[in-house]
Design a protein around this motif. Structure first.
Motif, PDB file in Angstrom:
ATOM      1  N   HIS A   4       0.832  -1.198   0.000  1.00 33.81           N
ATOM      2  CA  HIS A   4       0.000   0.000   0.000  1.00 33.81           C
ATOM      3  C   HIS A   4       0.874   1.258   0.000  1.00 33.81           C
ATOM      4  CE1 HIS A   4      -3.062   2.918   0.951  1.00 33.81           C
ATOM      5  NE2 HIS A   4      -2.444   3.236   2.081  1.00 33.81           N
ATOM      6  N   GLN A   5       0.583   2.160  -0.918  1.00 33.56           N
ATOM      7  CA  GLN A   5       1.300   3.424  -1.001  1.00 33.56           C
ATOM      8  C   GLN A   5       0.653   4.435  -0.055  1.00 33.56           C
ATOM      9  OE1 GLN A   5       4.094   4.161  -2.971  1.00 33.56           O
ATOM     10  NE2 GLN A   5       4.130   6.042  -1.770  1.00 33.56           N
ATOM     11  N   THR A   7      -0.568   7.695   1.540  1.00 36.60           N
ATOM     12  CA  THR A   7      -0.967   8.950   0.908  1.00 36.60           C
ATOM     13  C   THR A   7      -1.186  10.035   1.959  1.00 36.60           C
ATOM     14  OG1 THR A   7      -3.342   8.525   1.034  1.00 36.60           O
ATOM     15  CG2 THR A   7      -2.150   7.642  -0.886  1.00 36.60           C
ATOM     16  N   ILE A   8      -1.394  11.259   1.474  1.00 37.51           N
ATOM     17  CA  ILE A   8      -1.715  12.379   2.358  1.00 37.51           C
ATOM     18  C   ILE A   8      -3.009  12.107   3.120  1.00 37.51           C
ATOM     19  CG2 ILE A   8      -2.525  14.791   2.319  1.00 37.51           C
ATOM     20  CD1 ILE A   8      -0.402  15.368   0.230  1.00 37.51           C
ATOM     21  N   ILE A   9      -3.943  11.423   2.452  1.00 36.08           N
ATOM     22  CA  ILE A   9      -5.215  11.099   3.106  1.00 36.08           C
ATOM     23  C   ILE A   9      -4.974  10.223   4.334  1.00 36.08           C
ATOM     24  CG2 ILE A   9      -7.414   9.888   2.825  1.00 36.08           C
ATOM     25  CD1 ILE A   9      -7.362  10.688  -0.121  1.00 36.08           C
ATOM     26  N   ASP A  10      -4.077   9.232   4.211  1.00 35.83           N
ATOM     27  CA  ASP A  10      -3.775   8.349   5.340  1.00 35.83           C
ATOM     28  C   ASP A  10      -3.262   9.148   6.533  1.00 35.83           C
ATOM     29  OD1 ASP A  10      -4.434   6.046   3.855  1.00 35.83           O
ATOM     30  OD2 ASP A  10      -2.429   6.027   2.950  1.00 35.83           O
ATOM     31  N   ILE A  11      -2.347  10.076   6.272  1.00 35.23           N
ATOM     32  CA  ILE A  11      -1.776  10.884   7.353  1.00 35.23           C
ATOM     33  C   ILE A  11      -2.841  11.778   7.959  1.00 35.23           C
ATOM     34  CG2 ILE A  11      -0.056  12.657   7.899  1.00 35.23           C
ATOM     35  CD1 ILE A  11       1.657  11.537   5.622  1.00 35.23           C
ATOM     36  N   ALA A  12      -3.674  12.385   7.107  1.00 34.87           N
ATOM     37  CA  ALA A  12      -4.733  13.270   7.599  1.00 34.87           C
ATOM     38  C   ALA A  12      -5.703  12.520   8.514  1.00 34.87           C
ATOM     39  CB  ALA A  12      -5.471  13.893   6.414  1.00 34.87           C
ATOM     40  N   GLN A  13      -6.069  11.284   8.122  1.00 33.28           N
ATOM     41  CA  GLN A  13      -7.001  10.491   8.920  1.00 33.28           C
ATOM     42  C   GLN A  13      -6.390  10.113  10.264  1.00 33.28           C
ATOM     43  OE1 GLN A  13      -7.921   7.281   6.235  1.00 33.28           O
ATOM     44  NE2 GLN A  13      -9.664   8.377   5.290  1.00 33.28           N
ATOM     45  N   LYS A  14      -5.128   9.765  10.246  1.00 30.35           N
ATOM     46  CA  LYS A  14      -4.457   9.381  11.488  1.00 30.35           C
ATOM     47  C   LYS A  14      -4.417  10.542  12.483  1.00 30.35           C
ATOM     48  CE  LYS A  14      -2.536   5.113  11.052  1.00 30.35           C
ATOM     49  NZ  LYS A  14      -2.521   4.068  12.100  1.00 30.35           N
ATOM     50  N   LEU A  15      -4.169  11.756  11.972  1.00 31.18           N
ATOM     51  CA  LEU A  15      -4.030  12.921  12.845  1.00 31.18           C
ATOM     52  C   LEU A  15      -5.334  13.698  13.004  1.00 31.18           C
ATOM     53  CD1 LEU A  15      -0.557  14.261  11.600  1.00 31.18           C
ATOM     54  CD2 LEU A  15      -1.025  13.015  13.717  1.00 31.18           C
ATOM     55  N   ASN A  16      -6.371  13.272  12.264  1.00 33.55           N
ATOM     56  CA  ASN A  16      -7.671  13.942  12.315  1.00 33.55           C
ATOM     57  C   ASN A  16      -7.559  15.426  11.952  1.00 33.55           C
ATOM     58  OD1 ASN A  16     -10.467  14.003  12.658  1.00 33.55           O
ATOM     59  ND2 ASN A  16     -10.313  14.586  14.827  1.00 33.55           N
ATOM     60  N   ILE A  17      -6.839  15.685  10.858  1.00 39.32           N
ATOM     61  CA  ILE A  17      -6.726  17.044  10.322  1.00 39.32           C
ATOM     62  C   ILE A  17      -7.015  16.991   8.827  1.00 39.32           C
ATOM     63  CG2 ILE A  17      -5.083  17.846  12.064  1.00 39.32           C
ATOM     64  CD1 ILE A  17      -2.830  17.336  10.134  1.00 39.32           C
ATOM     65  N   SER A  18      -7.132  18.132   8.207  1.00 43.07           N
ATOM     66  CA  SER A  18      -7.491  18.179   6.787  1.00 43.07           C
ATOM     67  C   SER A  18      -6.318  17.797   5.894  1.00 43.07           C
ATOM     68  CB  SER A  18      -7.973  19.583   6.413  1.00 43.07           C
ATOM     69  OG  SER A  18      -6.893  20.499   6.456  1.00 43.07           O
ATOM     70  N   LYS A  19      -6.673  17.335   4.683  1.00 44.14           N
ATOM     71  CA  LYS A  19      -5.638  17.007   3.691  1.00 44.14           C
ATOM     72  C   LYS A  19      -4.811  18.233   3.340  1.00 44.14           C
ATOM     73  CE  LYS A  19      -8.550  15.455   0.694  1.00 44.14           C
ATOM     74  NZ  LYS A  19      -9.040  14.962  -0.610  1.00 44.14           N
ATOM     75  N   SER A  20      -5.454  19.393   3.238  1.00 49.05           N
ATOM     76  CA  SER A  20      -4.732  20.612   2.871  1.00 49.05           C
ATOM     77  C   SER A  20      -3.715  20.994   3.937  1.00 49.05           C
ATOM     78  CB  SER A  20      -5.701  21.768   2.632  1.00 49.05           C
ATOM     79  OG  SER A  20      -6.464  22.044   3.805  1.00 49.05           O
ATOM     80  N   THR A  21      -4.051  20.759   5.218  1.00 48.43           N
ATOM     81  CA  THR A  21      -3.103  21.060   6.300  1.00 48.43           C
ATOM     82  C   THR A  21      -1.885  20.151   6.203  1.00 48.43           C
ATOM     83  OG1 THR A  21      -4.872  21.815   7.767  1.00 48.43           O
ATOM     84  CG2 THR A  21      -2.791  21.171   8.801  1.00 48.43           C
ATOM     85  N   VAL A  22      -2.135  18.857   5.938  1.00 41.72           N
ATOM     86  CA  VAL A  22      -1.021  17.919   5.771  1.00 41.72           C
ATOM     87  C   VAL A  22      -0.139  18.340   4.606  1.00 41.72           C
ATOM     88  CG1 VAL A  22      -0.376  15.544   5.219  1.00 41.72           C
ATOM     89  CG2 VAL A  22      -2.289  15.993   6.782  1.00 41.72           C
ATOM     90  N   SER A  23      -0.762  18.684   3.495  1.00 43.07           N
ATOM     91  CA  SER A  23      -0.011  19.088   2.306  1.00 43.07           C
ATOM     92  C   SER A  23       0.841  20.306   2.580  1.00 43.07           C
ATOM     93  CB  SER A  23      -0.967  19.362   1.155  1.00 43.07           C
ATOM     94  OG  SER A  23      -0.257  19.777   0.001  1.00 43.07           O
ATOM     95  N   GLN A  45       7.278  10.093   8.451  1.00 42.34           N
ATOM     96  CA  GLN A  45       8.490   9.270   8.504  1.00 42.34           C
ATOM     97  C   GLN A  45       8.168   7.871   9.024  1.00 42.34           C
ATOM     98  OE1 GLN A  45      11.625  10.926  10.914  1.00 42.34           O
ATOM     99  NE2 GLN A  45      13.153   9.507  10.170  1.00 42.34           N
ATOM    100  N   GLN A  46       7.338   7.791  10.060  1.00 45.04           N
ATOM    101  CA  GLN A  46       6.979   6.492  10.627  1.00 45.04           C
ATOM    102  C   GLN A  46       6.245   5.625   9.601  1.00 45.04           C
ATOM    103  OE1 GLN A  46       4.640   7.297  14.128  1.00 45.04           O
ATOM    104  NE2 GLN A  46       6.270   8.494  15.102  1.00 45.04           N
ATOM    105  N   MET A  47       5.386   6.249   8.786  1.00 45.01           N
ATOM    106  CA  MET A  47       4.594   5.514   7.813  1.00 45.01           C
ATOM    107  C   MET A  47       5.329   5.339   6.484  1.00 45.01           C
ATOM    108  SD  MET A  47       0.852   7.268   8.540  1.00 45.01           S
ATOM    109  CE  MET A  47      -0.037   6.112   7.473  1.00 45.01           C
ATOM    110  N   ASP A  48       6.592   5.840   6.434  1.00 41.51           N
ATOM    111  CA  ASP A  48       7.400   5.736   5.212  1.00 41.51           C
ATOM    112  C   ASP A  48       6.695   6.378   4.031  1.00 41.51           C
ATOM    113  OD1 ASP A  48       9.673   5.077   3.772  1.00 41.51           O
ATOM    114  OD2 ASP A  48       8.916   3.105   3.176  1.00 41.51           O
ATOM    115  N   TYR A  49       6.132   7.557   4.298  1.00 46.18           N
ATOM    116  CA  TYR A  49       5.437   8.301   3.236  1.00 46.18           C
ATOM    117  C   TYR A  49       6.457   8.848   2.244  1.00 46.18           C
ATOM    118  CZ  TYR A  49       3.105  12.201   0.912  1.00 46.18           C
ATOM    119  OH  TYR A  49       2.628  13.091  -0.025  1.00 46.18           O
TER     120      TYR A  49
END
Length: 340
Positions: A4-5, A7-23, A45-49
């Motif tokens: 599984h690659q 994505t920004i969506i994965d990080i956003a969901q984990k931190l409960n913040i918006s995709k735009s904030t992650v970007s 880094q932990q998720m090897d994004y």
């Protein structure tokens, strides 16, 4: 099984913040709070994004790369400055493209063209000793690419600069020799084309004036920083009818070469002639006797310069401020000017 690659969506969901904030956090946007940016970077880094840099660059018109042009790698000064700059750049996801000009104007111009071809977002520059024409730097300004000069700076272009207080450092170095009781203090100066050379010469002269010491032209030699010439100039000084009893050198490599020549001539350091350098290069503590020098906050120079550059990159060009940051030097006393 296909991996599984992340994505920004994965990080956003984990931190409960918006995709735009992650970007924005991943691209170093200043609107993101520092604690949020740190949380995003750590999780990425932990998720090897792995960011799709090509897509990011095309969409943002940014390369996420800054350039650094330095005049040489002979001393430890510029590598340490670069390390400081890289630390700041890496914190906001920027890569660094490094080039050195081998102290020649033509190579510096070629390096500037390489930076333009690689679409860097900004450039940190320390000029060569030969540079007197600044057209290759003006090109960046015309294209809206931010510049920050450090150490060897160009005063003809209005842009941020990071320097040390060369005048004060030279003044303190010379005054240190005067307070040791030295009467005839020579100065091996850098080329007048460099602002740092002029300021260090000025500090040297003013220290002599303050303590009622004469300024003697035969004790002041400006040279092009080619170390092979130091032997010639030091021998000239030592062969004077009344030779100097102290030497302040424009930089540590010059001072270290001078110490070698003085020892070859059979003179004792610092009893017969004391020596002080400038910059606290790596070799200054290794030579015997150890070299007294004016230490520069070398890594901090790189850090401050990189931060000023990133601030410009993330600010509208109409409000760029050509500020100059002046950092302090510190006298480090070693055996070349201290009796046991």
């Amino acid at each position: 099984m296909k991996r599984h690659q992340v994505t920004i969506i994965d990080i956003a969901q984990k931190l409960n913040i918006s995709k735009s904030t992650v970007s924005r956090a991943l691209t170093g946007h200043p609107s993101v709070r520092s604690d949020t940016r740190q949380a995003v970077m750590e999780l990425a880094q932990q998720m090897d994004y792995q960011r799709n840099m090509l897509a990011i660059n095309l969409s943002s018109s940014q390369s996420k790369t800054i350039g650094i042009i330095v005049p040489e790698f002979v001393t430890s000064f510029f590598p340490i400055v670069i390390m400081g700059a890289q630390e700041i750049a890496a914190q906001v996801g920027y890569s660094v493209l490094i080039s050195q000009s081998n102290e020649t104007y033509e190579t510096e111009v070629a390096n500037a063209k390489v930076m333009l071809a690689n679409r860097v977002d900004g450039v940190l520059i320390s000029m060569t000793r030969e540079t007197k024409n600044f057209e290759h730097f003006d090109v960046f300004k015309r294209k809206g690419i931010p510049l920050v000069f450090f150490n060897r700076v160009c005063h003809d272009i209005e842009t941020p600069k990071v320097v040390v207080d060369d005048y004060e450092g030279a003044f303190k170095a010379t005054e240190h020799l005067i307070l040791l009781g030295k009467e005839r203090i020579a100065h091996l100066a850098g080329p007048p084309s460099l602002y740092i050379s002029r300021k260090r010469l000025e500090g040297y002269k003013d220290a002599l004036r303050k303590h009622k010491r004469p300024i003697l032209d035969d004790l002041i030699i400006s040279y092009d920083l080619t170390l092979e010439k130091v032997k010639i100039y030091v021998k000239y000084l030592l062969d004077l009818p009344t030779p100097p009893d102290a030497l302040f050198a424009v930089n540590d490599p010059t001072a270290i070469e001078a110490i070698k020549v003085i020892k070859e001539q059979g003179l004792s350091i610092p009893e017969q002639i004391a020596v002080v350098g400038f910059s606290n290069d790596y070799g200054s503590a290794l030579i015997e006797p150890g070299l007294t020098t004016m230490a520069q906050p070398t890594r901090e120079i790189g850090q401050v310069a990189a931060q000023l550059l990133l601030d410009q990159i993330h600010t509208d060009s109409s409000v760029w401020k050509p500020i100059t940051r002046v950092l302090k030097t510190e006298l480090i006393i070693r055996g070349s000017s201290q009796r046991n």
